[in-house]
Write an enzyme that holds these catalytic residues in place. Structure first.
Site, PDB file in Angstrom:
ATOM      1  N   TYR A  41       6.129  15.232  14.054  1.00 36.51           N
ATOM      2  CA  TYR A  41       7.128  14.602  13.203  1.00 36.51           C
ATOM      3  C   TYR A  41       8.558  14.850  13.687  1.00 36.51           C
ATOM      4  CZ  TYR A  41       3.833  12.528  10.047  1.00 36.51           C
ATOM      5  OH  TYR A  41       2.852  11.747   9.538  1.00 36.51           O
TER       6      TYR A  41
ATOM      7  N   SER B 287       0.843  -1.194   0.000  1.00 35.31           N
ATOM      8  CA  SER B 287       0.000   0.000   0.000  1.00 35.31           C
ATOM      9  C   SER B 287       0.877   1.243   0.000  1.00 35.31           C
ATOM     10  CB  SER B 287      -0.936   0.016   1.225  1.00 35.31           C
ATOM     11  OG  SER B 287      -0.178   0.006   2.426  1.00 35.31           O
TER      12      SER B 287
END
Length: 406
Positions: free
Chosen positions: A234, A50
């Site tokens: 992040y 994916s």
């Protein structure tokens, strides 16, 4: 059975195989319209079922005529359980390549354990002899410590203070507040263990010792850097610590591969995409929606497939690499344009009302969130009866090897 979306706490508990099949076929039709390029011959993808891993595989197979092996850990259909979208992606990819003069194999297996590495090595030796490229695109929430037997879990959390922001509740279609508390020291260490460079290094070292890496061998791992709009989770969060470890691993591998194979170990920073984890990260759905909207307006938006195709055609096997001061490939340069980032930052500090949900970028985000699980795919009859057993019988071949079967 008739398969409708089942959403629990912003997580899809099912997938629609017919929608997945349509999406795979769409990707392949799209890549056929893109330029071909001279790339690797034999490729191993860790995490190719994916997202960026699948996009990489489709580009390499159809635009560079590469052979591929994919390793991914997928949920198998059983009874009323539909199986994961990745499981069906693998089967339908196999169907799409069956008439090509290439070799493609899928292993449903835990990439972290030695047994899987041994099985992959044997397949490489039997079918390819050597590989030219290893892509590490694994997105896992847990990794087994093979020395202790303990299952270590990662945490997507900030460091030092809570991350406060908003997300989209997919079921109610409302923008909701979301706060994620900071990680403990142990959670940070565990995230580095799961999502850092350790397993990537293990794969390269294991295959190196077995003598199956070709001259000019390359390996690449994907990261996301982002800017101030996503920094709390992040680069300044647990994922950031894991990515620092990943980048340090690339430096070590690059030195050894260059000396032994004239090879390379590369880090590529990708653009933000829609993933299953997007809605669990404060501000990420808001950021990506505005990003898609603005990039669509200025003509710089790329699909996941287009993005990875450009990586291989222009930057890995072409002459148009964009590198930063740390040697990372900056495929995300369009997203990180300073004027674009400032514009998105302005938008994200405004109050959100119904007009946000009406944006083309938000609609694109929501469509993709559904479509990665096979739902809301144009051209697919959502009221059609689906026989999961019959589908598996039709599409599952000996090119799909299930190492996780009971």
């Amino acid at each position: 059975m008739i398969i409708k979306p089942s959403i629990r706490s912003n997580f899809f508990t099912n997938s629609n195989p017919l929608g997945v099949q349509k999406m795979v076929n769409n990707y392949i039709e799209d890549v056929k319209k893109l330029p071909k390029y001279k790339g690797p011959k034999n490729v191993l993808i860790i995490g190719g079922s994916s997202g960026y891993g699948l996009a990489s595989r489709i580009s390499l197979a159809f635009a560079s005529d590469a052979n591929t092996i994919n390793v991914s850990f997928e949920s198998i259909p059983r009874g009323s359980k539909t199986g994961s979208a990745g499981y069906w992606n693998n089967l339908f990819f196999q169907d799409a390549v069956k008439d090509l003069n290439q070799k493609h194999f899928d292993f449903n297996a835990d990439a972290f354990i030695p047994e899987t590495k041994k099985a992959i090595l044997e397949k490489i030796q039997k079918e390819f002899g050597q590989i030219d490229l290893l892509i590490y695109s694994l997105a896992s929430g847990a990794r087994k410590n093979v020395e202790t037997g303990e299952l270590i879990r990662s945490s997507i959390k900030p460091l030092g203070k809570p991350a406060v922001g908003r997300t989209i509740d997919i079921k109610s279609m409302h923008v909701e507040p979301l706060t994620v508390e900071p990680a403990t020291e142990q959670e940070t260490k565990d995230t580095v263990f799961v999502m850092g460079g350790g397993d990537w290094s293990d794969w390269v070292t294991y295959l190196d010792n077995a003598g199956v890496l070709a001259k000019d061998f390359k390996t690449i791992s994907y990261t996301y850097i982002g800017g101030k709009n996503t920094d709390a989770i992040y680069r300044s969060g647990t994922i950031g610590q894991a990515k620092l470890d990943l980048e340090a691993t690339a430096d070590r591998l690059n030195t050894s591969l260059k000396a032994k194979y004239n090879g390379e170990a590369l880090i590529s920073s990708s653009k933000a995409i829609v993933s299953k984890a997007s809605v669990f990260i404060p501000q990420m759905p808001i950021y990506v929606s505005y990003l898609f909207d603005e990039m669509t307006k200025n003509g710089t938006h790329e699909t996941t497939l287009e993005h990875k195709h450009r990586l291989f055609k222009d930057m890995i096997y072409g002459n148009n690499r964009i590198l930063d001061e740390n040697g990372r490939i900056r495929l995300d340069h369009l997203e990180m344009d300073s004027k674009l980032q400032e514009r998105i930052n302005e938008l994200m500090h405004k109050d959100i009302d119904q007009s946000f949900l009406d944006l083309e970028g938000t609609k694109l985000f929501l469509d993709e969130f559904y479509q990665i699980n096979g739902f809301n795919v144009p051209g697919v009859n959502t009221d059609q009866e689906i026989d999961l057993d019959a589908l598996q019988t039709t599409y599952k071949t000996d090119k799909y090897l299930d190492l996780l079967a009971d």
